[in-house]
Write an enzyme that holds these catalytic residues in place. Structure first.
Site, PDB file in Angstrom:
ATOM      1  N   ASP A 108       5.939 -31.122  -1.021  1.00 42.89           N
ATOM      2  CA  ASP A 108       5.406 -32.474  -0.885  1.00 42.89           C
ATOM      3  C   ASP A 108       6.109 -33.324  -1.930  1.00 42.89           C
ATOM      4  O   ASP A 108       5.859 -33.164  -3.129  1.00 42.89           O
ATOM      5  CB  ASP A 108       3.888 -32.476  -1.107  1.00 42.89           C
ATOM      6  N   PHE A 140       5.529 -47.400   8.236  1.00 44.26           N
ATOM      7  CA  PHE A 140       4.398 -47.949   8.967  1.00 44.26           C
ATOM      8  C   PHE A 140       4.912 -48.735  10.163  1.00 44.26           C
ATOM      9  O   PHE A 140       5.867 -49.518  10.029  1.00 44.26           O
ATOM     10  CB  PHE A 140       3.567 -48.882   8.069  1.00 44.26           C
ATOM     11  N   THR A 142       5.210 -51.640  12.960  1.00 42.37           N
ATOM     12  CA  THR A 142       5.083 -53.086  12.748  1.00 42.37           C
ATOM     13  C   THR A 142       3.676 -53.595  13.051  1.00 42.37           C
ATOM     14  O   THR A 142       3.228 -54.572  12.462  1.00 42.37           O
ATOM     15  CB  THR A 142       6.094 -53.846  13.613  1.00 42.37           C
ATOM     16  N   GLN A 151       0.615 -50.588   2.163  1.00 44.95           N
ATOM     17  CA  GLN A 151       1.877 -50.143   2.768  1.00 44.95           C
ATOM     18  C   GLN A 151       2.989 -50.079   1.722  1.00 44.95           C
ATOM     19  O   GLN A 151       3.781 -49.130   1.689  1.00 44.95           O
ATOM     20  CB  GLN A 151       2.286 -51.078   3.904  1.00 44.95           C
ATOM     21  N   TYR A 242       9.569 -50.697   4.196  1.00 43.44           N
ATOM     22  CA  TYR A 242      10.539 -49.657   4.548  1.00 43.44           C
ATOM     23  C   TYR A 242      11.942 -50.092   4.128  1.00 43.44           C
ATOM     24  O   TYR A 242      12.701 -49.307   3.550  1.00 43.44           O
ATOM     25  CB  TYR A 242      10.487 -49.401   6.053  1.00 43.44           C
ATOM     26  N   LYS A 246      14.446 -48.202   1.423  1.00 38.98           N
ATOM     27  CA  LYS A 246      15.748 -47.656   1.808  1.00 38.98           C
ATOM     28  C   LYS A 246      16.892 -48.372   1.079  1.00 38.98           C
ATOM     29  O   LYS A 246      17.926 -47.756   0.786  1.00 38.98           O
ATOM     30  CB  LYS A 246      15.930 -47.731   3.320  1.00 38.98           C
ATOM     31  N   THR A 281      12.263 -40.869  17.689  1.00 38.11           N
ATOM     32  CA  THR A 281      11.418 -39.938  16.948  1.00 38.11           C
ATOM     33  C   THR A 281      10.053 -40.581  16.745  1.00 38.11           C
ATOM     34  O   THR A 281       9.832 -41.742  17.133  1.00 38.11           O
ATOM     35  CB  THR A 281      12.027 -39.610  15.573  1.00 38.11           C
TER      36      THR A 281
END
Length: 337
Positions: A108, A140, A142, A151, A242, A246, A281
């Site tokens: 984890d 998460f 949209t 979030q 997100y 990234k 995915t």
């Protein structure tokens, strides 16, 4: 803490020593100032151990596809890690049914002790690590009703800080000619483009440190919690949490690659970030333009760079092609800004 070389990659100045030392593995990777005989002896000890590759978040989707490819093409053991033991072992059984031989280890990345347990396992069983694919991450949808502050905290905790902690613990284990692949996203470029000029300058600086980057990631979370992230120059866009996470991974990859070049030069360890594309995915959704197997092509390409390769290193790679980090990036047609 300054004496614990496990934290060599922390970005703090008191850890900028000249040796990568991991006493739990019983080896030391020496800088070029060490005697050639010592370097040869240490590297011989590391290289004589069995080879091993680790993939994080590998029980489904992209991670599972990467596992399958590595099991088929990597000359050594491949360890599937997942935070849910039942799902992880089920994924291992699926690969075994295909005639492959993966190993399993619980991981984890939100839990530092879990990371350290994996680290100790790799030291004991393999005297280090040959390939690391940091794939674990969350997103998460949209339309998710979860409040943006939550979030932001949850996404950054896993995608950025969790991956950073894995790197802090496992990069000192990398053997000569090791390969590190951080699964990032083109969304990091989208996010950069929509940041304020002041933030853009910070995020594209060649001199940014890991400590400074971590502080900026923390600031984003706090600014969102305080309702001032737009005022402070952060983007107002879908998937902002997100994208920020990234973007952080892409920049972190550049920082770690720079440190490896400085402190392990001659070992030919290559570390890169990559974008697998928009995948069908659980995370990417049913409208993705690639299968997980297609998305695995670039991460696996980077993980299996041959010993005589000259790179890439410290780059962002998409479709097996290096893309320059910055504002001049040409977005693929499936990205709508």
């Amino acid at each position: 803490m300054a004496d614990d070389p496990t934290f060599l990659y922390s970005g703090r100045s008191d850890h900028e020593n000249k040796l990568l030392w991991h006493p739990r593995c019983g080896h030391r990777a020496a800088a070029s100032s060490e005697s050639p005989r010592l370097v040869l002896a240490l590297h011989t000890t590391m290289s004589s151990a069995p080879r091993v590759a680790v993939v994080t978040g590998a029980n489904k989707g992209l991670g599972f596809a990467i596992m399958r490819d590595l099991c088929r093409n990597f000359s050594g053991d491949v360890v599937l890690t997942a935070r849910d033991e039942a799902r992880g072992r089920a994924a291992v059984q699926q690969l075994q049914s295909e005639g492959l031989s993966p190993r399993f280890h619980l991981l984890d990345i939100d839990d530092l002790q879990s990371i350290c347990t994996l680290r100790d396992f790799l030291c004991k069983e393999y005297r280090g690590l040959d390939v690391l694919v940091n794939n674990a991450g969350i997103n998460f949808d949209t339309g998710d009703p979860t409040p943006l502050p939550i979030q932001a905290e949850v996404t950054l905790k896993t995608n950025f800080f969790g991956t950073r902690n894995v790197c802090r613990e496992l990069l000192p284990l990398m053997k000569p000619q090791g390969r590190v692949v951080n699964v990032s996203s083109v969304m990091g470029f989208v996010t950069l483009k929509q940041c304020s000029p002041e933030l853009q300058q910070k995020f594209t600086s060649e001199a940014i440190t890991e400590e400074e980057l971590g502080m900026l990631m923390d600031k984003f979370v706090e600014d969102v919690k305080n309702g001032v992230h737009k005022k402070e120059g952060w983007p107002d866009m879908k998937l902002v949490t997100y994208g920020i996470s990234k973007m952080g991974i892409t920049i972190l990859s550049r920082i770690h690659a720079r440190k490896l070049s400085e402190q392990r030069r001659g070992d030919k360890i290559f570390l890169n970030a990559c974008c697998p594309g928009w995948l069908r995915t659980d995370m990417g959704g049913p409208k993705g333009i690639k299968s997980p197997e297609e998305g695995a092509e670039t991460p696996v390409y980077l993980a299996l760079l041959p010993s005589d390769a000259e790179g890439p290193h410290g780059e962002f790679v998409m479709e097996k092609k290096v893309e320059q980090w910055g504002l001049s990036f040409q977005f693929p047609p499936w990205i709508v800004i």
